[in-house]
Design a protein around this motif. Structure first.
Motif, PDB file in Angstrom:
ATOM      1  N   PRO A  32       7.453   3.295   6.514  1.00  0.00           N
ATOM      2  CA  PRO A  32       8.027   1.985   6.200  1.00  0.00           C
ATOM      3  C   PRO A  32       7.063   1.002   5.541  1.00  0.00           C
ATOM      4  O   PRO A  32       7.504   0.040   4.918  1.00  0.00           O
ATOM      5  CB  PRO A  32       8.486   1.468   7.563  1.00  0.00           C
ATOM      6  N   GLN A  33       5.749   1.219   5.636  1.00  0.00           N
ATOM      7  CA  GLN A  33       4.778   0.283   5.051  1.00  0.00           C
ATOM      8  C   GLN A  33       4.338   0.689   3.642  1.00  0.00           C
ATOM      9  O   GLN A  33       3.515   0.012   3.043  1.00  0.00           O
ATOM     10  CB  GLN A  33       3.546   0.170   5.967  1.00  0.00           C
ATOM     11  N   LEU A  34       4.886   1.765   3.116  1.00  0.00           N
ATOM     12  CA  LEU A  34       4.509   2.265   1.791  1.00  0.00           C
ATOM     13  C   LEU A  34       4.933   1.277   0.712  1.00  0.00           C
ATOM     14  O   LEU A  34       6.090   0.857   0.663  1.00  0.00           O
ATOM     15  CB  LEU A  34       5.164   3.626   1.536  1.00  0.00           C
ATOM     16  N   GLU A  35       3.995   0.904  -0.157  1.00  0.00           N
ATOM     17  CA  GLU A  35       4.287  -0.053  -1.222  1.00  0.00           C
ATOM     18  C   GLU A  35       4.252   0.568  -2.611  1.00  0.00           C
ATOM     19  O   GLU A  35       4.881   0.054  -3.524  1.00  0.00           O
ATOM     20  CB  GLU A  35       3.297  -1.221  -1.165  1.00  0.00           C
ATOM     21  N   VAL A  36       3.502   1.664  -2.783  1.00  0.00           N
ATOM     22  CA  VAL A  36       3.365   2.309  -4.086  1.00  0.00           C
ATOM     23  C   VAL A  36       3.594   3.803  -3.913  1.00  0.00           C
ATOM     24  O   VAL A  36       3.006   4.427  -3.031  1.00  0.00           O
ATOM     25  CB  VAL A  36       1.965   2.071  -4.695  1.00  0.00           C
ATOM     26  N   LEU A  37       4.462   4.370  -4.765  1.00  0.00           N
ATOM     27  CA  LEU A  37       4.726   5.806  -4.717  1.00  0.00           C
ATOM     28  C   LEU A  37       4.747   6.349  -6.136  1.00  0.00           C
ATOM     29  O   LEU A  37       5.482   5.845  -6.990  1.00  0.00           O
ATOM     30  CB  LEU A  37       6.063   6.088  -4.024  1.00  0.00           C
ATOM     31  N   ASP A  38       3.934   7.358  -6.378  1.00  0.00           N
ATOM     32  CA  ASP A  38       3.880   7.998  -7.692  1.00  0.00           C
ATOM     33  C   ASP A  38       4.198   9.479  -7.514  1.00  0.00           C
ATOM     34  O   ASP A  38       3.377  10.237  -7.002  1.00  0.00           O
ATOM     35  CB  ASP A  38       2.497   7.824  -8.314  1.00  0.00           C
ATOM     36  N   ILE A  39       5.402   9.876  -7.913  1.00  0.00           N
ATOM     37  CA  ILE A  39       5.796  11.291  -7.861  1.00  0.00           C
ATOM     38  C   ILE A  39       6.087  11.800  -9.275  1.00  0.00           C
ATOM     39  O   ILE A  39       6.884  12.700  -9.466  1.00  0.00           O
ATOM     40  CB  ILE A  39       6.998  11.514  -6.920  1.00  0.00           C
ATOM     41  N   SER A  40       5.408  11.223 -10.238  1.00  0.00           N
ATOM     42  CA  SER A  40       5.597  11.599 -11.637  1.00  0.00           C
ATOM     43  C   SER A  40       5.243  13.059 -11.876  1.00  0.00           C
ATOM     44  O   SER A  40       4.287  13.579 -11.297  1.00  0.00           O
ATOM     45  CB  SER A  40       4.725  10.723 -12.539  1.00  0.00           C
ATOM     46  N   ASN A  62      14.655  -0.645   1.276  1.00  0.00           N
ATOM     47  CA  ASN A  62      13.224  -0.781   1.488  1.00  0.00           C
ATOM     48  C   ASN A  62      12.759  -2.038   0.764  1.00  0.00           C
ATOM     49  O   ASN A  62      12.693  -2.066  -0.456  1.00  0.00           O
ATOM     50  CB  ASN A  62      12.490   0.455   0.961  1.00  0.00           C
ATOM     51  N   GLU A  63      12.434  -3.052   1.533  1.00  0.00           N
ATOM     52  CA  GLU A  63      12.024  -4.341   0.974  1.00  0.00           C
ATOM     53  C   GLU A  63      10.547  -4.353   0.569  1.00  0.00           C
ATOM     54  O   GLU A  63      10.125  -5.231  -0.165  1.00  0.00           O
ATOM     55  CB  GLU A  63      12.269  -5.456   2.000  1.00  0.00           C
ATOM     56  N   LEU A  64       9.739  -3.393   1.058  1.00  0.00           N
ATOM     57  CA  LEU A  64       8.295  -3.427   0.822  1.00  0.00           C
ATOM     58  C   LEU A  64       7.838  -2.677  -0.428  1.00  0.00           C
ATOM     59  O   LEU A  64       6.758  -2.953  -0.937  1.00  0.00           O
ATOM     60  CB  LEU A  64       7.549  -2.876   2.041  1.00  0.00           C
ATOM     61  N   MET A  65       8.611  -1.716  -0.898  1.00  0.00           N
ATOM     62  CA  MET A  65       8.197  -0.912  -2.049  1.00  0.00           C
ATOM     63  C   MET A  65       8.040  -1.819  -3.273  1.00  0.00           C
ATOM     64  O   MET A  65       8.964  -2.527  -3.655  1.00  0.00           O
ATOM     65  CB  MET A  65       9.221   0.181  -2.334  1.00  0.00           C
ATOM     66  N   LYS A  66       6.836  -1.785  -3.870  1.00  0.00           N
ATOM     67  CA  LYS A  66       6.534  -2.643  -5.021  1.00  0.00           C
ATOM     68  C   LYS A  66       6.449  -1.859  -6.332  1.00  0.00           C
ATOM     69  O   LYS A  66       6.808  -2.363  -7.379  1.00  0.00           O
ATOM     70  CB  LYS A  66       5.209  -3.377  -4.802  1.00  0.00           C
ATOM     71  N   GLU A  90      19.400  -0.041  -6.296  1.00  0.00           N
ATOM     72  CA  GLU A  90      20.117  -0.757  -5.242  1.00  0.00           C
ATOM     73  C   GLU A  90      19.286  -0.931  -3.971  1.00  0.00           C
ATOM     74  O   GLU A  90      19.413  -1.950  -3.286  1.00  0.00           O
ATOM     75  CB  GLU A  90      21.408  -0.009  -4.886  1.00  0.00           C
ATOM     76  N   ASN A  91      18.430   0.043  -3.658  1.00  0.00           N
ATOM     77  CA  ASN A  91      17.733   0.023  -2.374  1.00  0.00           C
ATOM     78  C   ASN A  91      16.270  -0.406  -2.410  1.00  0.00           C
ATOM     79  O   ASN A  91      15.622  -0.468  -1.369  1.00  0.00           O
ATOM     80  CB  ASN A  91      17.856   1.388  -1.698  1.00  0.00           C
ATOM     81  N   PHE A  92      15.732  -0.684  -3.583  1.00  0.00           N
ATOM     82  CA  PHE A  92      14.368  -1.209  -3.701  1.00  0.00           C
ATOM     83  C   PHE A  92      14.401  -2.545  -4.448  1.00  0.00           C
ATOM     84  O   PHE A  92      13.932  -2.644  -5.587  1.00  0.00           O
ATOM     85  CB  PHE A  92      13.451  -0.222  -4.436  1.00  0.00           C
ATOM     86  N   PRO A  93      14.926  -3.590  -3.844  1.00  0.00           N
ATOM     87  CA  PRO A  93      15.138  -4.853  -4.558  1.00  0.00           C
ATOM     88  C   PRO A  93      13.860  -5.577  -4.956  1.00  0.00           C
ATOM     89  O   PRO A  93      13.884  -6.405  -5.859  1.00  0.00           O
ATOM     90  CB  PRO A  93      15.931  -5.692  -3.550  1.00  0.00           C
ATOM     91  N   ASN A  94      12.733  -5.273  -4.328  1.00  0.00           N
ATOM     92  CA  ASN A  94      11.489  -5.988  -4.615  1.00  0.00           C
ATOM     93  C   ASN A  94      10.532  -5.212  -5.511  1.00  0.00           C
ATOM     94  O   ASN A  94       9.341  -5.531  -5.562  1.00  0.00           O
ATOM     95  CB  ASN A  94      10.797  -6.370  -3.300  1.00  0.00           C
ATOM     96  N   LEU A  95      11.023  -4.215  -6.203  1.00  0.00           N
ATOM     97  CA  LEU A  95      10.161  -3.455  -7.119  1.00  0.00           C
ATOM     98  C   LEU A  95       9.625  -4.376  -8.208  1.00  0.00           C
ATOM     99  O   LEU A  95      10.358  -5.172  -8.787  1.00  0.00           O
ATOM    100  CB  LEU A  95      10.930  -2.317  -7.780  1.00  0.00           C
ATOM    101  N   ARG A  96       8.332  -4.223  -8.477  1.00  0.00           N
ATOM    102  CA  ARG A  96       7.698  -4.973  -9.561  1.00  0.00           C
ATOM    103  C   ARG A  96       7.438  -4.059 -10.759  1.00  0.00           C
ATOM    104  O   ARG A  96       7.465  -4.488 -11.886  1.00  0.00           O
ATOM    105  CB  ARG A  96       6.363  -5.563  -9.105  1.00  0.00           C
ATOM    106  N   VAL A  97       7.190  -2.759 -10.464  1.00  0.00           N
ATOM    107  CA  VAL A  97       6.886  -1.767 -11.502  1.00  0.00           C
ATOM    108  C   VAL A  97       7.795  -0.563 -11.298  1.00  0.00           C
ATOM    109  O   VAL A  97       7.889  -0.039 -10.195  1.00  0.00           O
ATOM    110  CB  VAL A  97       5.404  -1.327 -11.432  1.00  0.00           C
ATOM    111  N   LEU A  98       8.455  -0.137 -12.373  1.00  0.00           N
ATOM    112  CA  LEU A  98       9.287   1.069 -12.344  1.00  0.00           C
ATOM    113  C   LEU A  98       9.003   1.864 -13.609  1.00  0.00           C
ATOM    114  O   LEU A  98       9.197   1.375 -14.719  1.00  0.00           O
ATOM    115  CB  LEU A  98      10.773   0.710 -12.259  1.00  0.00           C
ATOM    116  N   LEU A 135      17.281  -5.212  -9.995  1.00  0.00           N
ATOM    117  CA  LEU A 135      15.836  -5.409  -9.842  1.00  0.00           C
ATOM    118  C   LEU A 135      15.389  -6.686 -10.551  1.00  0.00           C
ATOM    119  O   LEU A 135      14.732  -6.639 -11.586  1.00  0.00           O
ATOM    120  CB  LEU A 135      15.079  -4.186 -10.363  1.00  0.00           C
ATOM    121  N   THR A 136      15.723  -7.798  -9.974  1.00  0.00           N
ATOM    122  CA  THR A 136      15.448  -9.093 -10.606  1.00  0.00           C
ATOM    123  C   THR A 136      13.973  -9.472 -10.570  1.00  0.00           C
ATOM    124  O   THR A 136      13.547 -10.329 -11.334  1.00  0.00           O
ATOM    125  CB  THR A 136      16.276 -10.207  -9.936  1.00  0.00           C
ATOM    126  N   LEU A 137      13.182  -8.866  -9.704  1.00  0.00           N
ATOM    127  CA  LEU A 137      11.751  -9.169  -9.619  1.00  0.00           C
ATOM    128  C   LEU A 137      10.894  -8.223 -10.462  1.00  0.00           C
ATOM    129  O   LEU A 137       9.675  -8.334 -10.463  1.00  0.00           O
ATOM    130  CB  LEU A 137      11.292  -9.106  -8.152  1.00  0.00           C
TER     131      LEU A 137
END
Length: 181
Positions: free
Chosen positions: A17-25, A44-48, A67-75, A96-98
């Protein structure tokens, strides 16, 4: 590019639940199921930051992520060549408004309509009806009732390229109609 990373391991990421960055490229073994049933299965509100470059995933997986990562900054969806289309882009822009960084390199199915939103109402409604039909197909009672219908089965003989040409022509017509109004 971790070849050992599979859907099962990505599905377990939801338990972090505390994961903020995930790279599975570029993990070739990962499919849409890993996203839909795993990391994007709950809000998940924490994923950035989420990097999904060069994955072979579906439109539904991208919509679920948006829909489920509303606080993403980078995609990063670069090199998802045949997956990202106008409907996916509209879902991303709506949910993803942020978002501050969106990488769509080599996403060839995106048109001007997808970026501007012109003529997208029909496409989004079509996507929703297709999604509902897929859910209904899973119900055995509906499948049985569908088999009893008197309508003939229609099989499209168009290639993928021909479908894309037809879709592009329909987009252009819609844009022209909007321009005349």
């Amino acid at each position: 590019r971790c070849r050992a990373l599979t859907d099962i391991s990505v599905k377990l990421v939801v338990d972090l639940p505390q994961l903020e960055v995930l790279d599975i490229s570029e993990c070739e073994a990962i499919t849409s199921a890993a996203l839909i049933d795993g990391i994007a299965s709950k809000r998940n509100e924490l994923m950035k930051e989420l990097y999904l470059s060069a994955l072979n995933i579906s439109e539904a997986a991208i919509v679920k992520v948006s829909e489920n990562f509303p606080n993403l900054r980078v995609l990063d969806l670069s090199y998802c060549i045949h997956i990202i289309d106008d409907v996916c882009l509209q879902a991303i822009l709506k949910n993803l408004t942020l978002l501050r960084e969106l990488n769509l390199s080599l996403c060839e199915r995106i048109s001007d309509g997808g970026l501007t939103g012109m003529g997208m109402v029909e496409k989004i409604e079509d996507f929703k009806t297709i999604k509902e039909k897929k859910k209904k197909k899973e119900d055995p009672n509906i499948i049985y009732a569908a088999n009893l219908s008197s309508q003939p089965i229609r099989i499209s003989l168009q290639s993928k390229a021909e479908r894309e040409i037809v879709e592009d022509a329909m987009r252009k017509r819609a844009m022209l109609r909007l321009a005349k109004e």
